[in-house]
Design a protein around this motif. Structure first.
Motif, PDB file in Angstrom:
ATOM      1  N   GLU A  83       0.846  -1.211   0.000  1.00  0.00           N
ATOM      2  CA  GLU A  83       0.000   0.000   0.000  1.00  0.00           C
ATOM      3  C   GLU A  83       0.876   1.253   0.000  1.00  0.00           C
ATOM      4  N   GLY A  84       2.037   1.138   0.639  1.00  0.00           N
ATOM      5  CA  GLY A  84       2.969   2.272   0.736  1.00  0.00           C
ATOM      6  C   GLY A  84       3.518   2.699  -0.617  1.00  0.00           C
ATOM      7  N   MET A  85       3.410   1.839  -1.631  1.00  0.00           N
ATOM      8  CA  MET A  85       3.902   2.175  -2.980  1.00  0.00           C
ATOM      9  C   MET A  85       3.119   3.337  -3.599  1.00  0.00           C
ATOM     10  N   ARG A  86       1.952   3.670  -2.988  1.00  0.00           N
ATOM     11  CA  ARG A  86       1.163   4.808  -3.505  1.00  0.00           C
ATOM     12  C   ARG A  86       1.959   6.111  -3.452  1.00  0.00           C
ATOM     13  N   GLU A  87       2.996   6.138  -2.601  1.00  0.00           N
ATOM     14  CA  GLU A  87       3.808   7.356  -2.481  1.00  0.00           C
ATOM     15  C   GLU A  87       4.792   7.510  -3.652  1.00  0.00           C
ATOM     16  N   ALA A  88       5.019   6.408  -4.387  1.00  0.00           N
ATOM     17  CA  ALA A  88       6.073   6.427  -5.413  1.00  0.00           C
ATOM     18  C   ALA A  88       5.641   7.168  -6.681  1.00  0.00           C
ATOM     19  N   ASP A  89       6.592   7.885  -7.277  1.00  0.00           N
ATOM     20  CA  ASP A  89       6.376   8.531  -8.589  1.00  0.00           C
ATOM     21  C   ASP A  89       6.866   7.617  -9.709  1.00  0.00           C
ATOM     22  N   VAL A  90       7.832   6.760  -9.364  1.00  0.00           N
ATOM     23  CA  VAL A  90       8.356   5.752 -10.306  1.00  0.00           C
ATOM     24  C   VAL A  90       8.449   4.450  -9.523  1.00  0.00           C
TER      25      VAL A  90
END
Ligand code: NAD
Length: 321
Positions: free
Chosen positions: A186-193
């Motif tokens: 779920e924390g991957m939502r912060e990623a731009d790439v």
């Protein structure tokens, strides 16, 4: 004939040279100046090995040849050797004479990392700040090093199926001076790439784990049945690849196509973006996805580049043949 042995590749080849070689050959593929030959891959019935050839011809770069090699699963345990083994052979396209034999192991990692890096250059938002990594194995370290060079990333976040492997990529991030944080999916939502490089046969990254405007490079799926991301993510994204035929048969797009979520015509070549015949990213909230399946021409391009570097530095071994 020139020989560039595996032991010399690390001192000769640079990430910049690999990037340039892969960017050029993707462009040549899209303009139909270069094409890959059908891949041969055989279970040889010995040592559980998978062996094969990936070849092609680049008329623009005048590179002709093949990579021969594969996967020997018992190498490490039985012999202390790495399991993936490959060698590149280059031929003179004017005469058919063999030109060079080049160690292909390190080059494979460098050309694979260069592919996702080229996709980030051309498809990620310019203001990307957070890089997400899924995978922490051998290839992941190369992927991360190359990706970090493409934008001013301020943080790396990482998830791996085997969390005990995460220090492999944390070390690379920290060596590059970028803080690392382990996250849940779920924390991957912060990623731009997001770069995904695993050997998974079921999706980890779901469509809901990816925010609008993100660029995702799926680099692990190179065989029928493998899958890293939910097929629904490809339906939400604008999908690019190195080669459409591979993307829809052995790449990440195989699942979305089989489920009828996207069609082959929805998958564009990254080379077309490099050439300017495809606009690439069209808005800041679009999700772009690069399906990097790995083509023989990438291997030939980096091998030709390292042969030039070896000749320049006077270290290529010359033998009469
Ligand atoms: P590796 O064995 O070093 O690492 C495997 C990675 O996959 C680890 O992060 C591991 O935790 C993860 N993993 C294993 N099982 C998983 C599961 N069930 N779910 C989620 N993750 C799982 O392998 P590697 O050398 O880093 O290669 C990774 C992948 O990249 C392989 O599938 C390989 O075939 C592929 N690859 C692709 C290209 C290309 O051009 N696209 C080139 C080289 C390798």
């Amino acid at each position: 004939m020139l020989i560039v042995p595996e032991r010399d590749i690390a001192d000769l080849m640079t990430r910049a040279a690999a990037f340039e070689a892969v960017e050029q050959v993707f462009a040549a593929m899209a303009s139909k100046d270069a094409y890959n030959f059908p891949v041969v891959r055989e279970a040889i019935g010995h040592e559980d090995a998978l062996y094969g050839f990936k070849g092609g011809f680049d008329r623009a770069g005048l590179t002709l040849g093949l990579k021969a090699g594969g996967y020997w699963p018992n190498n490490l345990e039985k012999r202390g050797l790495i399991n993936h083994q490959s060698t590149v052979f280059l031929f003179d396209p004017d005469t058919g004479m063999v030109r060079a034999m080049v160690g292909g192991n390190l080059l494979t990692a460098l050309r694979t990392a260069a592919a996702s890096s080229v996709s980030i250059k051309h498809l990620a938002r310019k203001d990307a700040k957070v890089l997400g990594m899924i995978g922490a194995g051998h290839q992941a370290t190369f992927q991360l090093r190359a990706a970090l060079e493409q934008r001013d990333f301020e943080k790396v976040i990482g998830w791996n199926y085997h969390p005990e492997m995460l220090p492999n990529i944390a070390t690379v991030a920290e060596e590059a001076g970028v803080p690392f944080e382990a996250v849940d999916l779920e924390g991957m939502r912060e990623a731009d790439v997001i770069v995904s490089i695993t050997s998974a046969f079921a999706p980890s990254l779901l469509a809901d784990h990816v925010s609008e405007g993100t660029h995702v490079a799926c680099m692990g799926t190179d065989t029928k049945g493998k899958q890293e991301v939910e097929a629904r993510l490809l339906a939400k994204a604008t999908v690019f690849t190195d080669e459409v035929a591979q993307s829809i048969s052995i790449g990440e797009a195989q699942h979305a196509v089989a489920e009828g979520l996207i069609r082959a015509e929805d998958v564009a070549e990254l080379g077309a973006v490099i050439n300017g015949t495809h606009p690439g990213r069209s808005s800041d909230d679009q999700i772009t996805l690069f399906d990097g399946t790995g083509v023989g021409l990438q291997d030939l391009a980096v091998a030709a580049s390292v042969v030039d570097l070896a000749v320049e530095k006077g270290v290529a071994i010359e033998v009469d043949f």
